[in-house]
Motif scaffolding. Structure first.
Motif, PDB file in Angstrom:
ATOM      1  N   THR A 191       0.849  -1.194   0.000  1.00 12.12           N
ATOM      2  CA  THR A 191       0.000   0.000   0.000  1.00 12.12           C
ATOM      3  C   THR A 191       0.884   1.244   0.000  1.00 12.12           C
ATOM      4  O   THR A 191       2.056   1.182   0.369  1.00 12.12           O
ATOM      5  CB  THR A 191      -0.940   0.024   1.224  1.00 12.12           C
ATOM      6  N   LEU A 244       0.155   6.270   6.803  1.00 12.12           N
ATOM      7  CA  LEU A 244       0.037   5.471   8.017  1.00 12.12           C
ATOM      8  C   LEU A 244       1.434   5.164   8.521  1.00 12.12           C
ATOM      9  O   LEU A 244       2.355   4.933   7.733  1.00 12.12           O
ATOM     10  CB  LEU A 244      -0.710   4.159   7.752  1.00 12.12           C
ATOM     11  N   ASN A 280      -0.227  -8.443   5.086  1.00 12.72           N
ATOM     12  CA  ASN A 280      -1.448  -7.636   4.945  1.00 12.72           C
ATOM     13  C   ASN A 280      -2.198  -7.406   6.254  1.00 12.72           C
ATOM     14  O   ASN A 280      -3.331  -6.918   6.233  1.00 12.72           O
ATOM     15  CB  ASN A 280      -2.394  -8.247   3.904  1.00 12.72           C
ATOM     16  N   SER A 281      -1.578  -7.696   7.397  1.00 10.02           N
ATOM     17  CA  SER A 281      -2.184  -7.286   8.667  1.00 10.02           C
ATOM     18  C   SER A 281      -1.773  -5.864   9.027  1.00 10.02           C
ATOM     19  O   SER A 281      -2.152  -5.342  10.081  1.00 10.02           O
ATOM     20  CB  SER A 281      -1.798  -8.248   9.798  1.00 10.02           C
ATOM     21  N   ASN A 337      -1.683  -2.085   9.618  1.00 10.52           N
ATOM     22  CA  ASN A 337      -2.725  -1.089   9.863  1.00 10.52           C
ATOM     23  C   ASN A 337      -2.148   0.050  10.687  1.00 10.52           C
ATOM     24  O   ASN A 337      -0.954   0.066  10.990  1.00 10.52           O
ATOM     25  CB  ASN A 337      -3.954  -1.716  10.544  1.00 10.52           C
ATOM     26  N   ALA A 338      -2.979   0.988  11.073  1.00 16.61           N
ATOM     27  CA  ALA A 338      -2.506   2.207  11.729  1.00 16.61           C
ATOM     28  C   ALA A 338      -2.019   1.986  13.149  1.00 16.61           C
ATOM     29  O   ALA A 338      -1.261   2.806  13.679  1.00 16.61           O
ATOM     30  CB  ALA A 338      -3.618   3.260  11.727  1.00 16.61           C
ATOM     31  N   THR A 339      -2.435   0.888  13.803  1.00 16.38           N
ATOM     32  CA  THR A 339      -2.147   0.719  15.230  1.00 16.38           C
ATOM     33  C   THR A 339      -1.079  -0.333  15.495  1.00 16.38           C
ATOM     34  O   THR A 339       0.019  -0.035  15.950  1.00 16.38           O
ATOM     35  CB  THR A 339      -3.431   0.377  15.993  1.00 16.38           C
ATOM     36  N   HIS A 354      -0.493  -7.648  18.489  1.00 17.96           N
ATOM     37  CA  HIS A 354      -0.466  -7.817  17.037  1.00 17.96           C
ATOM     38  C   HIS A 354       0.702  -8.696  16.617  1.00 17.96           C
ATOM     39  O   HIS A 354       1.854  -8.267  16.591  1.00 17.96           O
ATOM     40  CB  HIS A 354      -0.370  -6.457  16.341  1.00 17.96           C
ATOM     41  N   SER A 390      -1.689 -12.017   9.487  1.00 19.78           N
ATOM     42  CA  SER A 390      -1.634 -11.769   8.049  1.00 19.78           C
ATOM     43  C   SER A 390      -2.089 -13.008   7.289  1.00 19.78           C
ATOM     44  O   SER A 390      -1.793 -14.141   7.687  1.00 19.78           O
ATOM     45  CB  SER A 390      -0.208 -11.399   7.620  1.00 19.78           C
ATOM     46  N   VAL A 448      -3.664  -3.971   0.972  1.00 18.20           N
ATOM     47  CA  VAL A 448      -4.582  -3.620   2.055  1.00 18.20           C
ATOM     48  C   VAL A 448      -5.421  -2.441   1.600  1.00 18.20           C
ATOM     49  O   VAL A 448      -4.987  -1.636   0.766  1.00 18.20           O
ATOM     50  CB  VAL A 448      -3.829  -3.269   3.369  1.00 18.20           C
ATOM     51  N   VAL A 482      -7.322   3.591   3.853  1.00 23.97           N
ATOM     52  CA  VAL A 482      -8.112   4.146   4.959  1.00 23.97           C
ATOM     53  C   VAL A 482      -7.980   5.660   5.024  1.00 23.97           C
ATOM     54  O   VAL A 482      -8.684   6.318   5.779  1.00 23.97           O
ATOM     55  CB  VAL A 482      -7.702   3.525   6.314  1.00 23.97           C
TER      56      VAL A 482
END
Length: 339
Positions: A29, A33, A54-55, A57-59, A65, A71, A317, A320
């Motif tokens: 992506t 982020l 692909n797991s 993300n922003a956090t 995690h 993923s 991904v 967002v």
């Protein structure tokens, strides 16, 4: 690295006794982020290009995690690698002050890869093919950052060894390397090289600034066999990211600033190149990376599973952050302060 060794490494011709894992990763992506420096912030301060599992993300809370288990695919060649790697994005600033994102291109043998980078994990010094050194693979939850987005001069940049740029004359160009953006048009593009520290304190998987738990060799470099400091005694593999920014369409000096200065700028607002930085979240499945490193093999990876470039390209991904970053822009995404 000498020109000869660099060129040989680029073509994949190092003797099999020198351990080196080299593989391509497609773009996962391009978004604002940054779960390492700006966790939970949507959008983050500047635009990044991200590869890997692909797991992403922003956090990505390190306590909960686990990249390998969360993923379902990876944009990297080896299916065991769900790590995430990312850097800032390169933009061209035209004479009229507008900005255009510079595309990335695949290296030779990886044609068809959408964007992305080439990743290296080295366990032996490249100059000593008889060396059989031992390195410890990164542990689950391991994270690190190399470089500093606030740096803007040569002296500051010296704090990070081997964060460089190569003005590529052809596909095999790997030298000379510069700490700043090249000042002349590069016929085959600009390669950004991000080499991470290779010594670990052996305890902390991260640190508040994402840097203090790792260190460079006490002297020399990983490639020259430099020893780790006593504060960081555990020897890690040399992680290197290569990104080839396809600058060919921007090589007409008539479009460059009237004062003749180079026209490229990081998405963070830096036009010097000294703020170059990269982030890493370890996500290899079980002990797959350690098994490979212990095998001291080059290019071939008998203990790992390979997927096709078309499969890599399919791993993405969702966006967002709804913003335009590919058109000609009057300002960089997030409007960072230019320097």
């Amino acid at each position: 690295m000498t020109k000869l060794n660099a060129f040989v490494a680029a073509l994949g011709l190092i003797a099999p006794t020198s351990a080196l894992l080299r593989f391509g990763c497609a773009r996962l992506t391009v978004q604002r982020l940054d779960p390492l420096v700006n966790p939970g912030m949507i959008p983050s301060t500047h635009l990044h290009q991200i590869i890997g599992g692909n797991s992403f993300n922003a956090t990505m809370d390190p306590k909960t995690h686990d990249l390998a288990s969360l993923s379902t695919c990876t944009s990297c060649q080896f299916t065991e690698d769900f790590s995430n790697y990312w850097t800032a994005v390169l933009y061209f600033r035209a004479r009229n002050g507008t900005f255009k994102r510079v595309p990335q291109r695949a290296q030779a043998g990886m044609e068809g890869t959408q964007g992305g980078m080439v990743v290296y994990y080295m366990s032996d010094a490249l100059f000593d093919t008889a060396q059989k050194s031992t390195v410890t693979a990164f542990k689950p939850g391991f994270r690190m950052l190399v470089g500093d987005v606030e740096y803007h001069n040569r002296e500051q940049a010296r704090n990070f060894r081997q964060l460089t740029f190569t003005c590529m004359q052809n596909e095999g160009t790997r030298a000379p390397e510069y700490l700043h953006f090249p000042t002349e048009p590069c016929p085959a593009g600009i390669m950004a090289n991000h080499r991470f520290p290779t010594c670990w304190d052996g305890v902390n998987l991260d640190s508040p600034n994402h840097r203090d738990h790792v260190a460079y060799p006490e002297s020399g470099t990983f490639e020259s066999g430099g020893p780790c400091p006593t504060t960081h005694p555990v020897r890690l593999p040399q992680l290197l990211l290569e990104t080839v920014w396809d600058t060919k369409q921007f090589n007409n000096k008539a479009d460059w600033p009237e004062d003749g200065s180079q026209p490229f700028v990081w998405s963070s607002g830096d036009s010097t190149g000294y703020s170059t930085h990269a982030d890493y979240l370890f996500g290899w499945q079980s002990d797959s990376l350690q098994k490979h490193l212990d095998g001291h093999t080059y290019v071939s990876a008998p203990t790992l599973n390979t997927q096709s470039i078309s499969q890599q390209n399919k791993c993405t991904v969702p966006d967002v952050v709804n913003e335009d970053f590919d058109s000609w822009l009057t300002e960089l995404p997030g409007s960072p302060v230019m320097f």
